[in-house]
Design an enzyme around this catalytic site. Structure first.
Site, mmCIF file in Angstrom:
data_model
loop_
_atom_site.group_PDB
_atom_site.id
_atom_site.type_symbol
_atom_site.label_atom_id
_atom_site.label_comp_id
_atom_site.label_asym_id
_atom_site.label_seq_id
_atom_site.Cartn_x
_atom_site.Cartn_y
_atom_site.Cartn_z
ATOM 1 N N MET A 1 -3.646 -20.896 23.577
ATOM 2 C CA MET A 1 -3.324 -22.311 23.641
ATOM 3 C C MET A 1 -3.796 -23.000 22.375
ATOM 4 S SD MET A 1 -4.111 -24.876 26.722
ATOM 5 C CE MET A 1 -5.793 -25.151 26.174
ATOM 6 N N ASP A 321 -7.446 -22.021 31.144
ATOM 7 C CA ASP A 321 -6.673 -21.270 30.147
ATOM 8 C C ASP A 321 -7.536 -20.242 29.426
ATOM 9 O OD1 ASP A 321 -8.004 -23.621 29.033
ATOM 10 O OD2 ASP A 321 -7.142 -22.987 27.124
ATOM 11 N N GLU A 322 -6.880 -19.212 28.952
ATOM 12 C CA GLU A 322 -7.403 -18.252 27.988
ATOM 13 C C GLU A 322 -8.738 -17.611 28.375
ATOM 14 O OE1 GLU A 322 -5.355 -19.985 23.930
ATOM 15 O OE2 GLU A 322 -7.354 -20.706 24.443
ATOM 16 N N CYS A 323 -8.908 -17.298 29.617
ATOM 17 C CA CYS A 323 -10.070 -16.510 30.020
ATOM 18 C C CYS A 323 -9.684 -15.035 29.887
ATOM 19 C CB CYS A 323 -10.459 -16.839 31.460
ATOM 20 S SG CYS A 323 -11.923 -15.945 32.034
#
Length: 682
Positions: A1, A321-323
């Site tokens: 992201m 997001d984005e874990c």
């Protein structure tokens, strides 16, 4: 992201002879100088003078917010027409009567009536609206209609009926990576009001900082913010400021990833063994909350109780997001938990975490918002999905019954053009069309300003004026698509943004003077006017940055989009197509000669500072590109086409000249390439 005199042009530009309807063709000959364009506008006769003051009268329902809106409107108008103050009562001046039918909700709600009716004649003006929200929007329309005439300043005669296409028209500002002071937030709220945006999405936590005071868990800000955070009283001040402008405030606390700063003070929240420190670089990092411990949810229960009480909006953003799951994968206890509870992968574990957090949000009578990653097979239906992955992802959520927001295509930190953003529509995607019921699930969208490369000094100039194009896409009819018209109207608005509280053009001028050691910046301005930062994520590949890297070079000063280069490239296209007017030829030659000769004027000053020394190749490249452009222009104008070999050589040289120098792109190259291609012998 991963994200001249400031006055309006003459009256003739603003007059129009058409009716702009929501279903009409987007190609209007002379649209109103408004952005966003209204749903319906009908030409009147003459104009209303505001040169000798304007009396503003409130009728019907009133409240302190309307009184403050009237005072703010008169203050802005006085700056716009250059008077020391517009008197509230005047014999000679005109009158604006505002009639509001009733109140809006005490806490602004999604989908409230924001419509208004504005009628302006030579004798006065009437603004009516069901709620104060419509009044706030109508006042901004009135201000944008102000223009100069031979007799003084006036407002175009018109009748407007207006309402938004989407109920959620947002701007997200990331204050986690680079902290943004309160005055910066207020400036951008003023900008949002000017273009009728109504949701401020406040990104408050990141790997680089937890930015709001918690009295329940004070180590969050004491150890996780470098002392850069908002007190709860300051938050309340922003909430009041936004509410006065018809703007909701939706906070975001990102979890389970992007949360390293949380773990500095509370390491037991994390899935790893630590120790943890505030992250000083940009990217996606491994630390993540531990979804398998009940203590994690006990902590979040208390924190969310505190934060949902602080932020009154019905919607609460939990990120998601984005874990990357790497810290989970490295923890044997977590892997055993997943096996015991039949959780097959990291996505499933995050879905479990989301469901637990969503229950805590619902417990406080709030609605959860999160990024695409939250959308899993068993995600609760009342979760709102914010899509950074694209229109198809948003459409899929809508088909499955989820309400959603679009941010893909509206990432204003990626230096894309206003036209690029303008072309993105929440209801257009690559798959089959949505049904009317599915379309209703799409609430609107948000521009997103991630701040890896933004500072309090330059962020407002990165957000505006391009975000006005997104505001129009979310407010105006889908058929309003004329990018040329959009650019003309944005240019008019940008010349007046200083009056609305956004002085970014003056700040940019000061930054250029600082770069030039406070000498005459004319030659540097000429270079700056036709270069821009690389698009998307190219910048991070050209130089290594961290949270401490100074953002004070030319790449940090210039706008994300060069309007001068865009105008030249359009002009070159007309010349190459044989559609140019004599003025186009004259202007092209004048500009190319200016850019060719500017290098000689600029080079002597560049070695004086390490901040400008890196610009020497860029300045030389501009001169070379302009020289090639002049040769092509001569060939076309004299009907003396160049050989194929010469054209090949010039195009190859231009390919080299368009490569980044000093993390900047020479944006006249595309136009010169068009001229060179057109000058080839047939």
């Amino acid at each position: 992201m991963f994200r001249s005199d400031m006055r309006r042009t003459s009256c003739a530009v603003f007059m129009f002879s058409f009716m702009l309807l929501a279903g009409n063709s987007a190609k209007a000959q002379t649209p109103l100088p408004l952005i966003p364009l209204p749903a319906t506008a009908v030409e009147g006769t003459g104009s209303l003078s505001v040169d000798h003051g304007l009396q503003v009268v409130l009728e019907g329902y009133t409240e302190p917010r309307l009184e403050r809106a009237r005072a703010r409107f008169l203050d802005t108008l006085s700056r716009e027409i250059g008077t020391s103050g517009v008197p509230p009562q005047t014999v000679a001046g005109g009158k604006l009567i505002i009639k509001t039918a009733g109140p809006s909700a005490p806490v602004q709600q999604l989908g409230e009536d924001e419509s208004y009716h504005l009628e302006i004649t030579t004798t006065g003006a009437h603004l009516t609206a069901p709620t104060p929200l419509g009044v706030l929007h109508g006042l901004q329309t009135f201000l944008q209609l102000v223009h100069s005439t031979p007799e003084g300043y006036a407002v175009t005669g018109v009748t407007i009926d207006d309402k938004p296409r989407f109920p959620w028209r947002g701007l997200m500002i990331d204050t986690g990576r680079h902290f943004m002071p309160l005055d910066v937030l207020r400036q951008n709220l003023d900008g949002m009001e000017a273009v009728k945006m109504n949701v401020f999405h406040w990104h408050l936590s990141e790997d680089q900082g937890f930015r709001v005071e918690s009295k329940t868990f004070p180590l969050l800000q004491e150890k996780g913010s470098d002392g850069l955070y908002y007190t709860q009283d300051q938050v309340r001040g922003i909430l009041e400021y936004a509410h006065d402008r018809g703007i909701r405030v939706v906070p975001e606390f990102d979890m389970p990833g992007h949360a390293t700063a949380w773990f500095v003070g509370y390491p037991n929240l994390a899935s790893g063994s630590g120790p943890y420190k505030i992250e000083r670089h940009w990217g996606i990092f491994d630390p993540a909350m531990d979804p398998t411990r009940e203590s994690t949810y006990q902590f979040l229960d208390q924190l969310l109780g505190e934060m949902t009480a602080l932020f009154p909006d019905a919607y609460f953003h939990i990120g998601g997001d984005e874990c990357n799951g790497k810290e989970w994968d490295a923890n044997p206890r977590i892997k055993q938990y997943m096996q015991t509870h039949h959780i097959k992968d990291d996505a499933g574990l995050q879905a479990y975490f989301t469901s637990r957090v969503q229950q805590l949000v619902t417990k406080r009578h709030k609605i959860t918002v999160g990024w695409d990653e939250l959308l899993q097979p068993d995600t609760p239906r009342d979760v709102v999905i914010q899509s950074w992955r694209g229109q198809d992802s948003l459409a899929e959520a809508a088909r499955r019954g989820y309400r959603g927001l679009l941010s893909a295509g509206y990432y204003i930190d990626l230096n894309q053009s206003a036209a690029d953003h303008y072309a993105v529509d929440p209801l257009v995607n690559g798959k089959a069309k949505l049904s009317p019921a599915e379309e209703a699930n799409i609430l609107g969208g948000e521009a997103t300003m991630w701040t890896e490369y933004a500072t309090p000094e330059n962020i407002t100039g990165k957000i505006w004026p391009r975000t006005a194009a997104i505001a129009e896409r979310l407010w105006s009819a889908q058929s309003v698509k004329d990018a040329d018209s959009m650019y003309r109207r944005i240019d008019t608005l940008s010349q007046n943004f200083a009056y609305y509280g956004l002085p970014y053009q003056g700040v940019r001028e000061q930054m250029l003077r600082r770069l030039n050691s406070y000498s005459d910046p004319k030659a540097l301005q000429i270079l700056a006017s036709v270069v821009q930062p690389p698009r998307d994520y190219a910048r991070e590949e050209l130089r290594a940055y961290d949270a401490f890297y100074p953002l004070n070079r030319l790449v940090d000063t210039v706008p994300p989009e060069s309007n001068k280069a865009r105008e030249f490239n359009e002009l070159a296209a007309r010349i190459a197509a044989g559609k140019a007017a004599p003025e186009d030829w004259r202007k092209a030659r004048q500009w190319l000669a200016l850019w060719r000769d500017n290098d000689a004027a600029l080079q002597p000053s560049l070695p004086k500072s390490t901040l400008t020394a890196e610009l020497a190749p860029l300045s030389h490249n501009l001169s070379q590109a302009a020289t090639i452009g002049l040769l092509a222009l001569d060939a076309l104008q004299n009907n003396a086409p160049v050989s194929a070999e010469m054209q090949k050589q010039q195009l190859a040289e231009l390919k080299e000249l368009e490569k980044p120098q000093a993390i900047l792109l020479n944006r006249i190259v595309p136009g010169v390439e068009v001229l060179v291609s057109a000058a080839k012998a047939q």
